[in-house]
Scaffold this motif. Structure first.
Motif, mmCIF file in Angstrom:
data_model
loop_
_atom_site.group_PDB
_atom_site.id
_atom_site.type_symbol
_atom_site.label_atom_id
_atom_site.label_comp_id
_atom_site.label_asym_id
_atom_site.label_seq_id
_atom_site.Cartn_x
_atom_site.Cartn_y
_atom_site.Cartn_z
ATOM 1 N N LYS A 55 27.152 5.138 -6.409
ATOM 2 C CA LYS A 55 27.628 4.143 -5.268
ATOM 3 C C LYS A 55 26.980 2.830 -5.951
ATOM 4 C CE LYS A 55 27.841 6.965 -1.354
ATOM 5 N NZ LYS A 55 27.258 7.259 -0.029
ATOM 6 N N THR A 56 27.929 1.668 -5.670
ATOM 7 C CA THR A 56 27.453 0.446 -5.892
ATOM 8 C C THR A 56 26.119 -0.030 -5.769
ATOM 9 O OG1 THR A 56 29.731 -0.304 -6.287
ATOM 10 C CG2 THR A 56 28.084 -2.056 -6.174
ATOM 11 N N GLU A 57 25.837 0.235 -4.224
ATOM 12 C CA GLU A 57 24.533 -0.213 -3.737
ATOM 13 C C GLU A 57 23.393 0.404 -4.511
ATOM 14 O OE1 GLU A 57 27.211 0.999 -1.896
ATOM 15 O OE2 GLU A 57 27.794 -0.848 -1.329
ATOM 16 N N ASP A 58 23.619 1.836 -4.491
ATOM 17 C CA ASP A 58 22.546 2.779 -5.416
ATOM 18 C C ASP A 58 22.290 2.282 -6.793
ATOM 19 O OD1 ASP A 58 22.473 4.164 -3.039
ATOM 20 O OD2 ASP A 58 23.698 5.888 -3.904
ATOM 21 N N ALA A 59 23.180 1.778 -7.556
ATOM 22 C CA ALA A 59 23.324 1.220 -8.995
ATOM 23 C C ALA A 59 22.451 -0.001 -9.115
ATOM 24 C CB ALA A 59 24.660 1.159 -9.531
ATOM 25 N N TYR A 60 22.677 -0.900 -7.919
ATOM 26 C CA TYR A 60 22.048 -2.365 -7.943
ATOM 27 C C TYR A 60 20.577 -1.886 -7.569
ATOM 28 C CZ TYR A 60 25.874 -5.455 -8.370
ATOM 29 O OH TYR A 60 27.069 -6.025 -8.963
ATOM 30 N N ALA A 61 20.172 -0.892 -6.598
ATOM 31 C CA ALA A 61 19.030 -0.809 -6.086
ATOM 32 C C ALA A 61 18.188 -0.116 -7.545
ATOM 33 C CB ALA A 61 18.890 0.266 -4.952
ATOM 34 N N MET A 62 18.868 0.842 -8.285
ATOM 35 C CA MET A 62 18.083 1.303 -9.179
ATOM 36 C C MET A 62 17.391 0.367 -10.269
ATOM 37 S SD MET A 62 16.299 3.843 -10.507
ATOM 38 C CE MET A 62 16.999 5.356 -9.676
ATOM 39 N N ALA A 63 18.824 -0.362 -10.511
ATOM 40 C CA ALA A 63 18.368 -1.408 -11.778
ATOM 41 C C ALA A 63 17.308 -2.471 -11.061
ATOM 42 C CB ALA A 63 19.742 -2.360 -11.818
ATOM 43 N N ASN A 64 17.328 -2.611 -9.953
ATOM 44 C CA ASN A 64 16.200 -3.669 -9.554
ATOM 45 C C ASN A 64 15.037 -3.049 -9.429
ATOM 46 O OD1 ASN A 64 17.697 -5.949 -8.872
ATOM 47 N ND2 ASN A 64 18.518 -5.085 -7.027
ATOM 48 N N ARG A 65 14.919 -1.864 -9.284
ATOM 49 C CA ARG A 65 13.580 -0.911 -8.971
ATOM 50 C C ARG A 65 13.081 -0.843 -10.428
ATOM 51 N NH1 ARG A 65 13.544 4.239 -9.917
ATOM 52 N NH2 ARG A 65 11.313 4.856 -9.829
ATOM 53 N N LEU A 66 13.981 -0.363 -11.537
ATOM 54 C CA LEU A 66 13.631 -0.621 -13.017
ATOM 55 C C LEU A 66 13.034 -1.780 -13.336
ATOM 56 C CD1 LEU A 66 16.350 1.970 -14.218
ATOM 57 C CD2 LEU A 66 13.681 2.439 -13.965
ATOM 58 N N THR A 67 13.556 -2.747 -13.104
ATOM 59 C CA THR A 67 13.099 -4.119 -13.525
ATOM 60 C C THR A 67 11.657 -4.390 -12.829
ATOM 61 O OG1 THR A 67 15.447 -4.902 -13.779
ATOM 62 C CG2 THR A 67 13.806 -6.580 -13.479
ATOM 63 N N ARG A 68 11.842 -4.312 -11.659
ATOM 64 C CA ARG A 68 10.374 -4.551 -11.214
ATOM 65 C C ARG A 68 9.206 -3.652 -11.342
ATOM 66 N NH1 ARG A 68 13.041 -4.173 -6.432
ATOM 67 N NH2 ARG A 68 12.105 -2.005 -5.963
ATOM 68 N N GLU A 69 9.626 -2.424 -11.174
ATOM 69 C CA GLU A 69 8.435 -1.419 -11.672
ATOM 70 C C GLU A 69 8.188 -1.152 -13.089
ATOM 71 O OE1 GLU A 69 9.090 2.009 -9.115
ATOM 72 O OE2 GLU A 69 9.406 0.956 -7.280
ATOM 73 N N GLU A 70 9.123 -1.044 -13.862
ATOM 74 C CA GLU A 70 8.860 -0.613 -15.328
ATOM 75 C C GLU A 70 9.375 -1.678 -16.187
ATOM 76 O OE1 GLU A 70 7.857 2.382 -15.766
ATOM 77 O OE2 GLU A 70 8.248 3.238 -13.671
ATOM 78 N N GLY A 71 9.828 -3.022 -15.779
ATOM 79 C CA GLY A 71 10.119 -3.999 -16.699
ATOM 80 C C GLY A 71 11.249 -3.740 -17.498
ATOM 81 N N LEU A 72 12.192 -2.854 -17.324
ATOM 82 C CA LEU A 72 13.414 -2.561 -17.838
ATOM 83 C C LEU A 72 14.392 -3.411 -17.200
ATOM 84 C CD1 LEU A 72 12.892 1.315 -18.385
ATOM 85 C CD2 LEU A 72 12.290 -0.601 -19.824
ATOM 86 N N TRP A 73 15.268 -4.158 -18.231
ATOM 87 C CA TRP A 73 16.473 -4.681 -17.800
ATOM 88 C C TRP A 73 17.410 -3.930 -18.227
ATOM 89 C CZ3 TRP A 73 16.706 -9.366 -14.795
ATOM 90 C CH2 TRP A 73 15.670 -9.822 -14.704
ATOM 91 N N VAL A 74 18.188 -3.255 -17.078
ATOM 92 C CA VAL A 74 19.166 -2.399 -17.359
ATOM 93 C C VAL A 74 20.356 -2.827 -16.737
ATOM 94 C CG1 VAL A 74 17.516 -0.235 -17.558
ATOM 95 C CG2 VAL A 74 18.637 -0.701 -15.464
ATOM 96 N N GLY A 75 21.507 -2.196 -17.103
ATOM 97 C CA GLY A 75 22.818 -2.472 -16.610
ATOM 98 C C GLY A 75 23.860 -2.853 -17.546
ATOM 99 N N PRO A 76 25.024 -3.256 -17.231
ATOM 100 C CA PRO A 76 26.215 -3.669 -17.833
ATOM 101 C C PRO A 76 26.005 -4.983 -18.895
ATOM 102 C CG PRO A 76 27.039 -3.726 -15.743
ATOM 103 C CD PRO A 76 25.657 -2.907 -15.710
ATOM 104 N N SER A 77 25.295 -5.621 -17.967
ATOM 105 C CA SER A 77 24.550 -7.067 -18.792
ATOM 106 C C SER A 77 23.460 -7.447 -18.166
ATOM 107 C CB SER A 77 25.686 -8.161 -18.346
ATOM 108 O OG SER A 77 25.582 -8.590 -16.909
ATOM 109 N N SER A 78 22.788 -8.426 -18.887
ATOM 110 C CA SER A 78 21.456 -8.752 -18.354
ATOM 111 C C SER A 78 21.591 -9.406 -16.904
ATOM 112 C CB SER A 78 21.060 -9.923 -19.337
ATOM 113 O OG SER A 78 21.666 -11.245 -19.259
ATOM 114 N N GLY A 79 22.602 -9.786 -16.443
ATOM 115 C CA GLY A 79 22.688 -10.045 -15.085
ATOM 116 C C GLY A 79 22.712 -8.951 -14.020
ATOM 117 N N ALA A 80 22.828 -7.642 -14.498
ATOM 118 C CA ALA A 80 22.998 -6.614 -13.632
ATOM 119 C C ALA A 80 22.107 -6.250 -12.562
ATOM 120 C CB ALA A 80 23.231 -5.264 -14.406
ATOM 121 N N ALA A 81 20.770 -6.589 -13.064
ATOM 122 C CA ALA A 81 19.716 -6.609 -12.102
ATOM 123 C C ALA A 81 19.456 -7.416 -11.008
ATOM 124 C CB ALA A 81 18.365 -6.328 -12.907
#
Length: 85
Positions: A55-81
């Motif tokens: 689900k879209t909301e779950d994808a954004y939530a995980m991308a934000n969590r990975l950025t915040r907690e792990e310092g990983l910028w993930v997603g289809p572009s650098s703006g995904a998170a």
């Protein structure tokens, strides 16, 4: 696809899974819901051992969590998170 293909050549025991939006109206720029989109030339479903539909909301939530907690910028572009918070 290319990375998955190469990993399987290196070790046939490696499992490769696709992840795609759970519907065609997902709102995530750059991602494709394969059933409703034009398939990219590099797409080869024979490489995949399975597919997860997210689900879209779950994808954004995980991308934000990975950025915040792990310092990983993930997603289809650098703006995904930077999607909805």
């Amino acid at each position: 696809m290319g990375t998955g293909r190469r990993l399987k050549e290196y070790n046939p025991g490696i499992k490769v899974f696709g992840v795609q939006p759970d519907n065609g109206f997902h709102g995530i720029e750059g991602l494709k819901h394969i059933e409703t989109a034009i398939r990219p030339g590099i797409y080869d479903e024979t490489i995949l051992d399975g597919t997860f539909f997210v689900k879209t909301e779950d994808a954004y939530a995980m991308a934000n969590r990975l950025t915040r907690e792990e310092g990983l910028w993930v997603g289809p572009s650098s703006g995904a998170a930077s999607g909805p918070h």
